[in-house]
Design an enzyme around this catalytic site. Structure first.
Site, mmCIF file in Angstrom:
data_model
loop_
_atom_site.group_PDB
_atom_site.id
_atom_site.type_symbol
_atom_site.label_atom_id
_atom_site.label_comp_id
_atom_site.label_asym_id
_atom_site.label_seq_id
_atom_site.Cartn_x
_atom_site.Cartn_y
_atom_site.Cartn_z
ATOM 1 N N GLY A 122 42.614 67.386 135.303
ATOM 2 C CA GLY A 122 41.196 67.058 135.418
ATOM 3 C C GLY A 122 40.861 65.650 134.945
ATOM 4 N N ASP A 148 48.258 73.192 134.498
ATOM 5 C CA ASP A 148 47.052 73.334 135.333
ATOM 6 C C ASP A 148 47.413 74.316 136.440
ATOM 7 O OD1 ASP A 148 44.717 72.694 137.128
ATOM 8 O OD2 ASP A 148 44.464 71.005 135.766
ATOM 9 N N TYR A 194 26.591 76.918 131.927
ATOM 10 C CA TYR A 194 27.549 76.046 131.235
ATOM 11 C C TYR A 194 27.179 75.939 129.748
ATOM 12 C CZ TYR A 194 30.189 71.660 130.416
ATOM 13 O OH TYR A 194 31.048 70.692 129.955
HETATM 14 P P1 NAD Z 1 37.606 68.740 135.343
HETATM 15 O O1 NAD Z 1 36.744 69.613 136.180
HETATM 16 O O2 NAD Z 1 37.804 67.320 135.760
HETATM 17 O O3 NAD Z 1 39.033 69.402 135.164
HETATM 18 C C1 NAD Z 1 39.205 70.781 134.886
HETATM 19 C C2 NAD Z 1 40.640 71.141 135.229
HETATM 20 O O4 NAD Z 1 40.798 72.545 134.965
HETATM 21 C C3 NAD Z 1 40.992 70.898 136.708
HETATM 22 O O5 NAD Z 1 42.160 70.108 136.808
HETATM 23 C C4 NAD Z 1 41.220 72.312 137.255
HETATM 24 O O6 NAD Z 1 42.252 72.383 138.231
HETATM 25 C C5 NAD Z 1 41.618 73.066 135.997
HETATM 26 N N1 NAD Z 1 41.380 74.519 136.125
HETATM 27 C C6 NAD Z 1 40.359 75.160 136.745
HETATM 28 N N2 NAD Z 1 40.534 76.479 136.676
HETATM 29 C C7 NAD Z 1 41.689 76.698 135.995
HETATM 30 C C8 NAD Z 1 42.407 77.862 135.606
HETATM 31 N N3 NAD Z 1 41.979 79.086 135.909
HETATM 32 N N4 NAD Z 1 43.563 77.694 134.917
HETATM 33 C C9 NAD Z 1 44.025 76.449 134.609
HETATM 34 N N5 NAD Z 1 43.392 75.319 134.972
HETATM 35 C C10 NAD Z 1 42.246 75.442 135.650
HETATM 36 O O7 NAD Z 1 37.019 68.814 133.842
HETATM 37 P P2 NAD Z 1 37.063 67.685 132.705
HETATM 38 O O8 NAD Z 1 35.940 66.737 132.955
HETATM 39 O O9 NAD Z 1 38.428 67.165 132.533
HETATM 40 O O10 NAD Z 1 36.618 68.567 131.438
HETATM 41 C C11 NAD Z 1 37.538 69.148 130.539
HETATM 42 C C12 NAD Z 1 36.776 69.814 129.417
HETATM 43 O O11 NAD Z 1 35.902 68.885 128.786
HETATM 44 C C13 NAD Z 1 35.870 70.994 129.843
HETATM 45 O O12 NAD Z 1 35.851 71.961 128.830
HETATM 46 C C14 NAD Z 1 34.511 70.344 129.945
HETATM 47 O O13 NAD Z 1 33.483 71.278 129.778
HETATM 48 C C15 NAD Z 1 34.567 69.370 128.793
HETATM 49 N N6 NAD Z 1 33.609 68.270 128.936
HETATM 50 C C16 NAD Z 1 33.758 67.335 129.904
HETATM 51 C C17 NAD Z 1 32.831 66.305 130.019
HETATM 52 C C18 NAD Z 1 32.959 65.245 131.066
HETATM 53 O O14 NAD Z 1 32.063 64.393 131.195
HETATM 54 N N7 NAD Z 1 34.039 65.203 131.832
HETATM 55 C C19 NAD Z 1 31.747 66.252 129.130
HETATM 56 C C20 NAD Z 1 31.605 67.250 128.158
HETATM 57 C C21 NAD Z 1 32.564 68.248 128.053
#
Ligand code: NAD
Length: 310
Positions: A11, A34, A138
């Site tokens: 991600g 992943d 969320y």
């Molecule tokens: P993203 O959506 O870019 O990546 C999520 C990853 O999880 C993807 O690669 C997806 O393939 C994988 N995934 C989905 N379902 C899955 C499963 N069942 N098993 C294993 N992998 C699975 O998300 P991100 O932006 O990298 O966010 C990561 C964390 O950080 C999350 O908890 C998100 O809530 C938190 N977060 C992100 C942001 C942001 O701006 N990116 C801000 C606040 C919090």
């Protein structure tokens, strides 16, 4: 932290976190995981679905890790489109990863979000400890997740730690369906088309952070002296509070002809309005020395330089 399993490693955060951790701790000590894997992926990697506790357990055991960084989740805008799926993945996946941490005595990190706050939360200088009544699926998941991580710490002694991330901005991996994604798209479009149409309205302030600061924060928090950690799950951290026009003004310093127009998406606008304008990071600063190096000016110069080189 010597050997780390990262879930959701493909991600937006995970793809950069894995390479940063590998630079710091050595390639063989950081195991990405992943549902899928890039052809170009180098270093240890396991296909792990986090809704399958046994799969997480086996990957952790096989590589003899001492830490889990649990990132797999469905982000805010996608979670509003599929609330049931969000609950199952965000809560079920977290519970599974915590159980593995408990069984194998692992240190544990998972990110919460500014989405854990709601419309009744104070909007400016949002305190570390304050009203948390989110109105999105969320947000409900993130508040429950923070409490669950605290529960595993108090009940079982699992060393759980977390941050409330603001919207993260990066030019490397596209964002995964959050409400602050516009702040990434605006840079790509500025370089490509010299214009951007924002789905978030003018004057809507949200917290943001450049990815290098977000990654440094994880490492710093995980290496912090546990005796100094009072809040654990999860610390407010922010670097920038900005609205779409602030990004446009910064971009115009480098691309003077850049134009910003608006076509507001009511779903994401409503989510944005339920979040704080600017959160207070002082607990993170005091308890584990959180610092950010990038303000909006420095971040914009860096991203535009990198995107123009591509
Ligand atoms: P993203 O959506 O870019 O990546 C999520 C990853 O999880 C993807 O690669 C997806 O393939 C994988 N995934 C989905 N379902 C899955 C499963 N069942 N098993 C294993 N992998 C699975 O998300 P991100 O932006 O990298 O966010 C990561 C964390 O950080 C999350 O908890 C998100 O809530 C938190 N977060 C992100 C942001 C942001 O701006 N990116 C801000 C606040 C919090």
């Amino acid at each position: 932290m010597k050997k780390i399993l990262v879930t959701g490693a493909m991600g937006q955060i995970g793809s950069e976190l894995v390479s940063t951790l590998r630079e710091q701790y050595g390639t063989s000590n950081v195991i990405g995981s992943d549902l899928w894997q890039k052809d170009t992926e180098e270093g240890p990697f396991e296909i792990v679905d986090v809704t399958d506790e046994k799969a997480i357990y086996e990957a952790a055991k096989k590589h003899n890790v001492d830490t889990i960084m649990h990132l797999a989740a469905l982000l805010s805008a996608k979670a509003e489109a599929a609330p049931r799926l969000a609950w199952d993945l965000n809560m079920g996946g977290l519970m599974n990863a915590l159980e593995v941490a408990r069984e194998l005595d692992l240190q544990f990190f998972t990110p919460s979000s500014i989405g854990a706050f709601g419309p009744t939360t104070p909007k400016r200088s949002t305190p570390q400890d304050t009203v948390m009544r989110p109105t999105t699926m969320y947000g409900v998941n993130k508040v429950a997740g923070e409490l669950l991580c605290d529960y595993y710490y108090y009940r079982y002694g699992v060393d759980t730690r977390g941050v409330r991330y603001p919207g993260l901005i990066s030019y490397v991996t596209p964002p995964g369906g959050g409400t602050t994604d516009y702040a990434v798209e605006i840079y790509y479009e500025a370089v490509k088309n010299k214009q951007y149409t924002s789905y978030i309205a003018a004057g809507t302030y949200m917290d943001m952070m450049y990815m290098p600061d977000a990654l440094n924060a994880i490492i710093k928090l995980m290496e912090a002296n546990p005796e100094r950690l009072v809040h654990r799950n999860a610390y407010n951290i922010s670097a920038i509070s900005a609205a779409p026009e602030d990004f446009a003004n910064e971009i115009r310093k480098h691309i003077p002809e850049f134009e910003l127009t608006y076509d507001v998406d009511p779903v994401r606008q409503q989510i944005a309005e339920s979040w704080p304008d600017h959160i207070d990071s002082s607990a993170a600063e005091e308890e584990w020395g959180f610092v950010s190096e990038y303000d909006i000016d420095r971040m914009t110069a860096d991203i535009l330089a990198k995107l123009r080189m591509e």
